[in-house]
Design an enzyme around this catalytic site. Structure first.
Site, short mmCIF file in Angstrom:
data_model
loop_
_atom_site.label_atom_id
_atom_site.label_comp_id
_atom_site.label_asym_id
_atom_site.label_seq_id
_atom_site.Cartn_x
_atom_site.Cartn_y
_atom_site.Cartn_z
N GLU A 94 7.32 0.24 -2.05
CA GLU A 94 6.96 -0.67 -3.45
C GLU A 94 5.86 -1.48 -3.57
O GLU A 94 4.91 -1.57 -4.26
CB GLU A 94 7.73 -2.68 -3.65
CG GLU A 94 9.73 -1.30 -5.18
CD GLU A 94 10.18 -1.73 -4.78
OE1 GLU A 94 10.56 -3.44 -4.14
OE2 GLU A 94 11.67 -1.40 -4.88
N SER A 136 19.71 2.76 -2.29
CA SER A 136 20.45 2.61 -2.45
C SER A 136 22.37 2.51 -2.29
O SER A 136 22.72 3.32 -2.92
CB SER A 136 21.12 3.54 -4.51
OG SER A 136 19.87 3.27 -5.20
N HIS A 188 6.92 -1.73 2.45
CA HIS A 188 8.40 -0.95 1.70
C HIS A 188 7.34 -0.30 0.38
O HIS A 188 6.26 -0.70 0.17
CB HIS A 188 8.64 -2.02 1.47
CG HIS A 188 9.61 -2.26 0.49
ND1 HIS A 188 9.51 -1.55 -1.10
CD2 HIS A 188 11.31 -2.46 0.51
CE1 HIS A 188 10.56 -0.77 -1.48
NE2 HIS A 188 12.23 -2.13 -0.94
C1 PEP Z 1 15.06 -1.94 -1.07
O1 PEP Z 1 14.59 -2.44 -1.48
O2 PEP Z 1 14.48 -1.33 0.16
C2 PEP Z 1 15.98 -0.71 -1.29
C3 PEP Z 1 16.81 0.06 -0.74
O3 PEP Z 1 16.53 -1.09 -2.86
P1 PEP Z 1 18.06 -0.49 -3.38
O4 PEP Z 1 18.50 -0.55 -2.17
O5 PEP Z 1 18.02 -1.51 -4.35
O6 PEP Z 1 17.89 0.65 -3.32
#
Ligand code: PEP
Length: 258
Positions: free
Chosen positions: A97, A215, A95
């Site tokens: 992050e 998002s 991911h």
């Molecule tokens: C994610 O964490 O994989 C993600 C897509 O977050 P968000 O939908 O909040 O952008």
């Protein structure tokens, strides 16, 4: 036909009671059988609780990360075997992050080790890849995705690849409220499939589920899912709300005519 797959990445959110309430609510709105795969990925500490609450529902369990060793002196880490032990089917690996925000960041070499370890344990990895904004602006999107796929999936057989989901998550779209346009998502997914075909052959590439993440929400899910090569979503913020996550799953079912 490839599997359509919607997964909720809860990140570091929720209390134990909220986690249980969320999946209990989803069990009611989603029903006990679905034509698409649905998974929830709570924090490690709530996996056990959520596993109990999703028994008999259409939801499967995923983790947000794992380590690549089976056991030993790795303080704070969780092995793929432990995840399997508490009922996980899936594990998100790579991911953004974890690549870019936490600590010194995970490199593709470590991500590749995690993919192999997860497969060896019997988990199904969701490999997340995606370019940063400056990379997109510098016309490097395709090169970055190619490199993350080649390095992240190095050494896998075509048979192993059949159990892997790729999540295209442009870093600039994650948690920002700025989703990729449906055409941007489709173009990236076509490129990913082309690279997978070079690596594993046409048939494997055609059968690989490629989720879009960044998002995605109840309002934009339908147009994103309508893209031919978008096979579902990896959902962050909107997966924390029963109504929004349900609408996203329903949008996937409708968009794919299932
Ligand atoms: C994610 O964490 O994989 C993600 C897509 O977050 P968000 O939908 O909040 O952008």
């Amino acid at each position: 036909m490839r599997k359509i797959f919607v997964a909720g990445n809860w990140k570091m959110n929720m209390t134990k009671a909220e986690a249980a309430a969320l999946v209990d609510g989803l069990a009611k709105t989603l029903g006990s059988s679905l034509p698409v795969e649905v998974a929830v990925c709570p924090p490690f500490v709530y996996l056990d609780t959520v596993a109990d609450h999703i028994k008999g529902t259409a939801m499967k369990l995923g983790a947000q990360n794992c380590y690549f060793e089976t056991k030993g002196a790795f303080t704070g880490e969780v092995s793929p075997q432990m995840l399997l032990d508490v009922g996980c089917t899936f594990v998100i690996i790579g991911h953004s992050e974890r690549r870019h925000t936490i600590g010194k960041g995970e490199c593709d070499g470590m991500i590749n080790k995690k993919v192999h370890a997860a497969l060896k344990a019997g988990l199904k990895p969701i490999l997340a890849i995606g370019e940063k904004l400056e990379q997109r602006d510098g016309n490097q999107m395709e090169a970055i995705l190619t490199q993350q796929l080649k390095d992240g999936l190095a050494g896998l057989t075509a048979e192993q690849m059949a159990t892997i989901t790729v999540a295209y998550e442009p870093v600039w779209a994650i948690g920002t409220g700025r989703n990729a346009t449906p055409q941007q998502a489709q173009d990236a997914h076509v490129h990913i499939r082309k690279v997978l075909a070079e690596m594993f052959g046409q048939a494997v590439a055609a059968n690989t589920t490629i989720q879009y993440g960044g998002s995605m929400n109840a309002a934009n899910a339908a147009e994103l899912m309508a893209q031919k090569d978008v096979d579902g979503g990896l959902i962050g913020g909107a997966s924390l709300k029963i109504d929004d996550f349900t609408k996203i799953v329903q949008a996937a079912v409708k968009a794919k005519g299932l």
